[in-house]
Motif scaffolding. Sequence first.
Motif, short mmCIF file in Angstrom:
data_model
loop_
_atom_site.label_atom_id
_atom_site.label_comp_id
_atom_site.label_asym_id
_atom_site.label_seq_id
_atom_site.Cartn_x
_atom_site.Cartn_y
_atom_site.Cartn_z
N VAL A 6 -19.40 175.46 -7.12
CA VAL A 6 -18.94 175.41 -5.58
C VAL A 6 -19.67 175.57 -4.17
CG1 VAL A 6 -17.69 177.25 -3.94
CG2 VAL A 6 -16.98 176.75 -6.37
N GLY A 7 -19.79 174.71 -3.02
CA GLY A 7 -20.87 174.82 -2.71
C GLY A 7 -22.30 173.99 -2.58
N SER A 8 -21.49 172.93 -3.78
CA SER A 8 -22.97 172.28 -3.36
C SER A 8 -22.52 170.94 -3.56
CB SER A 8 -23.28 172.42 -4.92
OG SER A 8 -24.27 171.31 -5.24
N ALA A 9 -23.27 169.90 -3.02
CA ALA A 9 -22.81 168.48 -2.55
C ALA A 9 -22.30 167.71 -3.86
CB ALA A 9 -24.11 167.95 -1.96
N LEU A 10 -23.48 168.43 -4.92
CA LEU A 10 -23.57 167.67 -6.01
C LEU A 10 -22.15 168.36 -6.50
CD1 LEU A 10 -24.89 166.37 -8.33
CD2 LEU A 10 -26.15 168.41 -9.15
N ALA A 11 -21.25 169.30 -6.21
CA ALA A 11 -20.01 169.64 -6.97
C ALA A 11 -19.24 168.26 -7.27
CB ALA A 11 -19.18 171.00 -5.96
N ALA A 12 -18.60 167.75 -6.77
CA ALA A 12 -17.51 166.71 -6.68
C ALA A 12 -18.84 165.75 -7.81
CB ALA A 12 -17.79 165.70 -5.50
N ASP A 29 -31.59 170.61 -7.44
CA ASP A 29 -29.69 169.60 -6.46
C ASP A 29 -29.18 170.55 -6.28
OD1 ASP A 29 -30.90 167.64 -7.80
OD2 ASP A 29 -29.85 167.63 -9.44
N GLY A 30 -29.26 172.42 -5.97
CA GLY A 30 -28.17 172.93 -5.65
C GLY A 30 -29.24 173.60 -4.40
N GLY A 31 -30.51 173.30 -4.03
CA GLY A 31 -30.46 173.39 -2.74
C GLY A 31 -30.23 173.25 -1.48
N PRO A 32 -30.65 172.93 -0.49
CA PRO A 32 -30.74 172.40 0.93
C PRO A 32 -30.95 171.44 0.55
CG PRO A 32 -32.50 173.68 1.01
CD PRO A 32 -31.51 174.39 -0.33
N GLY A 33 -30.81 170.41 1.20
CA GLY A 33 -30.41 168.14 0.76
C GLY A 33 -31.03 167.87 2.14
N ALA A 56 -32.53 158.65 -2.29
CA ALA A 56 -30.43 159.35 -2.02
C ALA A 56 -30.02 157.87 -3.74
CB ALA A 56 -30.52 159.79 -1.34
N LYS A 57 -30.22 156.95 -4.08
CA LYS A 57 -30.11 156.32 -4.29
C LYS A 57 -30.01 156.78 -5.61
CE LYS A 57 -31.57 152.62 -4.69
NZ LYS A 57 -32.21 150.85 -4.90
N CYS A 58 -30.83 157.71 -6.16
CA CYS A 58 -30.72 158.04 -7.28
C CYS A 58 -30.78 159.34 -7.60
CB CYS A 58 -32.49 157.26 -8.76
SG CYS A 58 -33.32 155.29 -8.07
N HIS A 59 -30.81 159.94 -7.18
CA HIS A 59 -30.59 161.37 -7.07
C HIS A 59 -30.09 162.20 -5.71
CE1 HIS A 59 -34.78 161.34 -5.57
NE2 HIS A 59 -35.06 161.06 -6.09
N PRO A 60 -30.14 163.48 -6.19
CA PRO A 60 -30.07 163.69 -4.89
C PRO A 60 -30.94 164.61 -3.90
CG PRO A 60 -28.62 165.07 -6.78
CD PRO A 60 -29.37 164.17 -6.99
N LEU A 61 -31.01 164.49 -2.80
CA LEU A 61 -32.23 163.93 -1.63
C LEU A 61 -32.81 165.73 -2.31
CD1 LEU A 61 -33.47 162.87 0.16
CD2 LEU A 61 -32.28 163.68 1.52
N ALA A 62 -31.67 166.57 -2.53
CA ALA A 62 -32.10 167.89 -2.59
C ALA A 62 -33.24 168.24 -3.38
CB ALA A 62 -30.58 168.92 -3.25
N ARG A 63 -32.61 167.29 -4.69
CA ARG A 63 -33.94 167.48 -5.71
C ARG A 63 -35.50 167.88 -5.04
NH1 ARG A 63 -32.75 164.23 -10.74
NH2 ARG A 63 -30.99 165.80 -10.21
N SER A 64 -35.83 166.72 -4.14
CA SER A 64 -37.09 166.22 -4.02
C SER A 64 -37.35 167.42 -2.66
CB SER A 64 -37.32 165.23 -2.83
OG SER A 64 -36.46 164.47 -2.47
N VAL A 65 -36.17 167.70 -1.60
CA VAL A 65 -36.37 168.50 -1.03
C VAL A 65 -36.93 169.90 -0.87
CG1 VAL A 65 -35.74 169.54 1.19
CG2 VAL A 65 -34.70 167.28 0.83
N ASN A 66 -36.23 170.35 -2.59
CA ASN A 66 -35.99 171.61 -2.88
C ASN A 66 -37.73 171.62 -4.17
OD1 ASN A 66 -34.75 173.20 -1.69
ND2 ASN A 66 -33.20 171.56 -3.07
N ALA A 67 -38.63 170.60 -4.40
CA ALA A 67 -39.64 170.77 -5.38
C ALA A 67 -40.79 171.36 -4.83
CB ALA A 67 -39.79 169.24 -6.51
#
Length: 110
Positions: A6-12, A29-33, A56-67
């Motif tokens: 819930v609440g994640s762009a990744l949810a769908a 992936d669950g952090g800011p995107g 964002a082609k390969c993974h949610p942008l959140a992954r690198s934003v939150n790294a």
Amino acid sequence: MKLFLVGSALAALVASADYGPDFKPDPRDGGPGAIDVSAYPAPQKKNYDMYAAKCAKCHPLARSVNARFTAQDWKRYMKRMIRRPNSGINEEQAANIYEFLKYYASQLGL
């Protein structure tokens, strides 16, 4: 197995995918995107646009934003990403993305 985040762009994506029992979503992936670049210099805003489109082609942008990577970490990481067959990132684009990520890391004090 269906997961609902819930609440994640990744949810769908995760909810509709069938993953094995060992699947563990990346916690980043669950952090800011997105990154607010409104106060960034113009060249960095342009680099952000490329970064957002390519990464964002390969993974949610959140992954690198939150790294929380340093500039050196990003340099190493970009070398890996450029070698990925479906990344579509060429040398010039990788350099621009790296410049953005280096700047972003400096804004975080890393």
